[in-house]
Design a protein around this motif. Structure first.
Motif, short mmCIF file in Angstrom:
data_model
loop_
_atom_site.label_atom_id
_atom_site.label_comp_id
_atom_site.label_asym_id
_atom_site.label_seq_id
_atom_site.Cartn_x
_atom_site.Cartn_y
_atom_site.Cartn_z
N ASP A 103 0.84 -1.19 0.00
CA ASP A 103 0.00 0.00 0.00
C ASP A 103 0.88 1.25 0.00
OD1 ASP A 103 -2.18 -1.67 0.24
OD2 ASP A 103 -2.28 -1.50 2.42
N THR A 106 2.41 1.83 3.26
CA THR A 106 3.22 0.73 3.83
C THR A 106 4.66 0.91 3.38
OG1 THR A 106 1.35 -0.79 3.73
CG2 THR A 106 3.53 -1.79 3.91
N TYR A 133 5.49 -9.18 8.29
CA TYR A 133 5.25 -7.75 8.47
C TYR A 133 5.45 -7.37 9.93
CZ TYR A 133 3.04 -7.99 3.89
OH TYR A 133 2.79 -8.19 2.56
N GLN A 188 -4.27 -7.09 2.99
CA GLN A 188 -4.55 -8.27 3.82
C GLN A 188 -4.28 -8.07 5.31
OE1 GLN A 188 -3.86 -12.07 2.28
NE2 GLN A 188 -3.99 -13.09 4.26
N LEU A 203 2.64 0.04 9.07
CA LEU A 203 2.91 -1.30 8.52
C LEU A 203 4.20 -1.28 7.71
CD1 LEU A 203 1.80 -4.19 8.25
CD2 LEU A 203 0.52 -3.43 6.24
N1 URA Z 1 -1.16 -5.92 3.93
C1 URA Z 1 -1.66 -4.68 3.91
O1 URA Z 1 -2.70 -4.42 4.50
N2 URA Z 1 -1.01 -3.74 3.23
C2 URA Z 1 0.15 -3.96 2.58
O2 URA Z 1 0.72 -3.04 1.99
C3 URA Z 1 0.68 -5.26 2.60
C4 URA Z 1 0.00 -6.23 3.28
#
Ligand code: URA
Length: 236
Positions: A103, A106, A133, A188, A203
């Motif tokens: 994202d 992210t 993550y 996700q 994230l």
């Molecule tokens: N999950 C997410 O919600 N965002 C990302 O960028 C990657 C995995």
């Protein structure tokens, strides 16, 4: 490959410019000047030089980037800066693209390559490539969340996720966690937390398959994969 194609692929100029180089005798194959760009060369067995400098041809490039926030993981975007905009124009000749998406907000591990087969393999749902993550989550993340993720959770569109491995680094007003998943559905990680009533506020991707984000890379920085890293990736 044709000599003129090889040289223009390597960024020595357009085919027209190459003609000039060739004509001037600046290009040699195995020590002999070659003036005809149509000549076929095999860089595995032959040595090509331009102005005395050896040309190291390669077909593929593999870059590890620490994607910064605010940048789009695509090759083009009419509005925003992309991960490709962050890399040296010399690499653009290879036409790299990001393997998978992160994202805009992210950050973290992003592989950029022009190796379509490898990218396809890494992204294939059948291959279950693990991605880990790090996240900051508003509110206390609990043992119940660990259990829920272990069993798989139901996302807002009804999709049942595969099991995720949640590790709580700190639980408090803002929790810190690591989550490993083997899928890559849209948003996700954020949606998995949503499913247990929690919000991801930061994230970062730490790893993909056997590769870990180089801690020396600041957001926006990148480097080529080492030979070892590439072997790890190819021999997964
Ligand atoms: N999950 C997410 O919600 N965002 C990302 O960028 C990657 C995995």
């Amino acid at each position: 490959m044709r000599l003129d194609k090889l040289l223009s692929n390597m960024g020595y100029g357009s085919r027209k410019e190459m003609k000039k180089w060739l004509k001037s005798g600046a290009v040699t194959v195995d020590g002999k000047p070659v003036k005809d760009g149509k000549q076929q060369v095999n860089t595995e067995h032959q040595t090509v030089t331009v102005n005395g400098e050896e040309v190291h041809y390669r077909e593929f490039i593999y870059l590890m980037m620490n994607k910064p926030q605010g940048v789009i993981s695509a090759t083009e975007d009419g509005l925003h800066e992309t991960v490709i905009d962050l890399i040296d124009p010399d690499y653009h000749l290879f036409e790299p693209f990001p393997v998978g998406r992160l994202d805009k907000d992210t950050e973290g591990f992003m592989l950029l390559t022009n190796d379509g087969a490898l990218a396809h393999d890494l992204l294939s749902p059948k291959k279950h490539v693990a991605k880990t993550y790090y996240a900051k989550v508003a509110g206390a993340v609990t043992q119940d969340d660990i259990e829920a993720f272990k069993n798989g959770v139901t996302l807002d569109d009804g999709y049942e996720t595969k099991p995720g491995e949640l590790v709580i680094l700190h639980s408090g007003d803002t929790s810190e966690i690591e989550l490993t998943i083997t899928e890559g559905k849209f948003h996700q990680v954020k949606r998995m937390f949503q499913s247990v009533g929690k919000e991801v506020v930061f994230l970062k991707r730490l790893s993909m398959g056997p590769l870990e984000l180089d801690p020396d890379l600041e957001p926006g920085e990148y480097r080529e994969l080492s030979e070892e890293e590439l072997l790890l990736l190819q021999n997964r």
